[in-house]
Design an enzyme around this catalytic site. Structure first.
Site, PDB file in Angstrom:
ATOM      1  N   ILE B 130      71.565 -59.320 -18.760  1.00  0.00           N
ATOM      2  CA  ILE B 130      71.526 -58.198 -17.820  1.00  0.00           C
ATOM      3  C   ILE B 130      72.757 -58.244 -16.929  1.00  0.00           C
ATOM      4  O   ILE B 130      72.959 -59.217 -16.196  1.00  0.00           O
ATOM      5  CB  ILE B 130      70.280 -58.301 -16.916  1.00  0.00           C
ATOM      6  CG1 ILE B 130      69.017 -58.503 -17.765  1.00  0.00           C
ATOM      7  CG2 ILE B 130      70.153 -57.083 -16.034  1.00  0.00           C
ATOM      8  CD1 ILE B 130      67.832 -58.991 -16.939  1.00  0.00           C
ATOM      9  N   GLY B 131      73.576 -57.208 -16.987  1.00  0.00           N
ATOM     10  CA  GLY B 131      74.801 -57.193 -16.193  1.00  0.00           C
ATOM     11  C   GLY B 131      74.628 -56.379 -14.930  1.00  0.00           C
ATOM     12  O   GLY B 131      75.080 -55.228 -14.853  1.00  0.00           O
ATOM     13  N   SER B 133      74.215 -58.131 -11.159  1.00  0.00           N
ATOM     14  CA  SER B 133      74.828 -58.759  -9.989  1.00  0.00           C
ATOM     15  C   SER B 133      76.336 -58.957 -10.152  1.00  0.00           C
ATOM     16  O   SER B 133      76.831 -59.232 -11.246  1.00  0.00           O
ATOM     17  CB  SER B 133      74.192 -60.122  -9.741  1.00  0.00           C
ATOM     18  OG  SER B 133      72.854 -59.965  -9.378  1.00  0.00           O
ATOM     19  N   GLU B 248      61.029 -55.508 -15.507  1.00  0.00           N
ATOM     20  CA  GLU B 248      61.436 -56.877 -15.234  1.00  0.00           C
ATOM     21  C   GLU B 248      60.519 -57.579 -14.243  1.00  0.00           C
ATOM     22  O   GLU B 248      60.368 -58.797 -14.282  1.00  0.00           O
ATOM     23  CB  GLU B 248      62.873 -56.858 -14.697  1.00  0.00           C
ATOM     24  CG  GLU B 248      63.432 -58.231 -14.381  1.00  0.00           C
ATOM     25  CD  GLU B 248      64.910 -58.196 -14.009  1.00  0.00           C
ATOM     26  OE1 GLU B 248      65.583 -57.210 -14.323  1.00  0.00           O
ATOM     27  OE2 GLU B 248      65.369 -59.165 -13.402  1.00  0.00           O
TER      28      GLU B 248
END
Lengths: 237, 379
Positions: B130-131, B133, B248
């Site tokens: 997951i990109g 932060s 999530e």
């Protein structure tokens, strides 16, 4: 929620709002709620009782509505009373939250409503989580009692877990509710004490934390580590 | 909100048989991992296990059969993942792809993306990260600065992601990037599906305080991905990411990932536990049982096609608190040396050290409480 339960809740709200004694509750026939239809009763389930007691906990915590409803069972055990108390507690906690939200949206300090302060928002979020947990516990406990035909022995795991969870929420819910209300919440005149004092009382009635923690802990020890999950999933869901 | 919306958890089909089949499968295929690996097992990377699980039909369960999925109901998948977590199965390799990237590609992706990625996800062979932060965008996700500029050849990506779990073993990243030059905050963001072997991408490990390599920093230096890497609608990245976070935050991993410790505590206590331990087991069980009800209800709301943003946040908040408290409460009561090598002691040590991360990853406690406060009408 069934239409029948909606109507039942409407009746409960109408009878319990502003009620100051048990007479109107008896008149409306709540003693017959859990009595089977074949025996002249309403044939309601524990989910219905949970819904009515939730409203009683919100609106009329000092009136012994639980006693009236449970009288329909005939043979009432201590776990039955504990179960009914969980539903009352869920309702009273919901009311404490509603009063708190209303208050912080209205009361202004430093030029804005209290609810605009992050510190207050974070406190109420914590409280809302506890209220949600007790609601969910009450509903799951009711489902188990319905699946077991109101047999409190068969549902004692769920009753223990739900009463213990509700008991443990009392401290957080009452303290945050009073904290965000400030001095007004500490007055006799204001409605908050009508739910917070009963919550303090109910925590110790029909099994305090220690009582149910021991019972549940010993039951789980008898399942064994892996057996806990197997039992949990075999019982429901 | 006022009250958490309770939804009945009613998966179709024979749930008892689904559990029994999976337990039998696990008895045969689950590796005999060390007990510490069974805790926090959604971070345990084991591609052989993921592939076997996929072959058995337990990955990509809700994806359509035409993409290699199982065409199963989301609540059947829920039953499977809670069983896997309770058993401490090493599901870390495929976890993110199965939980959120696959469903997001199905919902927002192009036909080409679905055909290209979903079959591999369903086989338990294609892993995702997951990109979100960045160094300047943690809790304040709308501060994302990594940019993707559209050129004749495709999207040119520049910038940096950080705290990216599993980037070092993942094949793809679903990244939130700024596609509209000069845009601010949550406008002008889009999601790109990036093959991590693209030239111009550098992945560096960050070792956590437990000594583990779970997260990474990922640098984009003029990395070029095709036009077809755009997922969903250009400029709608914020909205799509919000949907992704719902997937999530609500799952059973928020309260079951430390279940191995509760098992070890019960087993160590024996059939006739002393009162202090029996009381602790009782309290932990009451909390865990209640969390399960909240999590199942939230899954049911999600399965009904509704947005359980607030409910998912309640599950995460209470689940994180439970999982952080459990090792501390066990530590306070059970007498064992810090470096004792009994199962219970080693689990305790590992979870005490891992537990600060529980209320950080997937949204900090403060952010999550803010979402709940918004649900209460306070923001």
């Amino acid at each position: 929620m069934s239409d029948a339960r909606d109507m039942l809740c409407d009746t409960a709200r109408a009878v319990l709002r502003g009620a100051d004694d048990i007479a109107p509750v008896e008149e409306v026939g709540f003693a017959l709620l859990l009595v089977a239809e074949g025996q002249g009763g309403v044939g309601g389930d524990w989910g219905d009782a949970n819904a009515v007691l939730h409203i009683a906990g919100m609106l009329a915590p000092d009136i012994p509505v639980a006693d009236v409803i449970l009288s329909g069972l005939g043979d009432v055990s201590m776990p039955h009373r504990a179960a009914a108390t969980v539903s009352l507690m869920a309702g009273a906690m919901g009311q404490a939250l509603a009063l708190s939200i209303d208050h912080v949206n209205t009361r202004q300090q430093f030029g804005r409503p209290l609810g605009k302060f992050q510190a207050v928002q974070q406190s109420l979020a914590v409280m809302a989580c506890e209220v949600a947990a007790v609601d969910a516990a009450a509903a799951a406990m009711a489902a188990r009692l319905d699946a077991s035909g109101f047999d409190a022995d068969a549902a004692v795991f769920e009753i223990a877990a739900a009463k213990l969870r509700a008991n443990r929420a009392v401290g957080v819910v009452t303290s945050i509710a009073h904290q965000v209300h400030g001095a007004i919440g500490f007055t006799e005149e204001y409605d908050l004490r009508r739910v917070t004092i009963p919550l303090m009382r109910w925590r110790g009635e029909h099994g305090n934390d220690a009582r149910w923690a021991q019972a549940l802990g010993r039951q789980v020890a008898s399942f064994g580590g892996r057996g806990l999950w197997e039992n949990l999933t075999a019982r429901a869901g | 909100m006022q009250s958490f919306a309770l939804y009945p958890f009613a998966p179709p089909g024979d749930v008892a048989a689904l559990r029994a089949d999976l337990r039998a499968w696990l008895a045969e295929h689950q590796p005999h991992d060390d007990v510490v690996k069974r805790a926090n097992c959604w971070a345990s990377f084991d591609p052989d296990f993921s592939r076997a699980l996929g072959a058995a039909g337990y990955v990509g369960m809700t994806l359509p059969a035409i993409y290699g999925g199982g065409d199963r109901h989301p609540l059947e998948r829920y039953v499977v993942i809670e069983e896997l977590l309770a058993a401490g199965a090493p599901v870390g390799a495929h976890w993110i792809a199965d939980r959120q990237t696959g469903p997001l590609i199905l919902r927002y992706g192009s036909e080409e993306q679905r055909e290209r990625y979903l079959p591999g996800i369903a086989k338990g062979e294609l892993y995702a990260c997951i990109g979100l932060s960045e160094p300047g965008a943690g809790s304040d996700l709308a501060a994302v600065r990594t940019s993707a500029r559209e050129t004749a050849e495709g999207w040119r990506i520049n910038g940096q992601k950080i705290w990216t779990t599993g980037a070092h073993f993942s094949h793809i990243m679903l990244a939130l990037v700024r596609t509209e030059g000069g845009s601010e905050r949550n406008a002008g963001l889009s999601q790109l599906l990036i093959d991590l072997d693209t030239p111009g991408i550098t992945i560096r490990p960050i070792i956590d305080m437990a000594g583990n390599h779970d997260f990474n920093e990922v640098f984009f230096d003029d990395a070029l991905v095709p036009h077809g890497a755009l997922v969903g609608t250009r400029g709608q990245g914020w909205k799509q990411v919000t949907a992704e976070l719902g997937l999530e935050r609500s799952g059973p991993e928020r309260y079951l990932s430390s279940h191995a410790l509760l098992i070890a505590l019960i087993d160590a206590a024996g059939a006739d536990p002393e009162p202090a331990i029996a009381g602790l087991i009782g309290k932990l069980t009451a909390e865990m049982w209640t969390l399960r009800q909240l999590s199942m209800s939230t899954a049911a709301k999600l399965a009904a096609g509704e947005d359980p943003m607030v409910e998912a946040s309640v599950v995460k908040e209470l689940g994180n608190a439970f999982e952080q408290d459990m090792p501390r409460r066990v530590r306070a009561i059970v007498d064992c040396a810090w470096d004792d090598d009994a199962d219970l002691a080693r689990l305790l040590r590992a979870l005490l050290i891992a537990s600060p991360s529980f209320s950080l990853r997937g949204g900090t406690r403060e952010v999550i409480r803010g979402i709940i406060a918004r649900g209460l009408g306070l923001r």
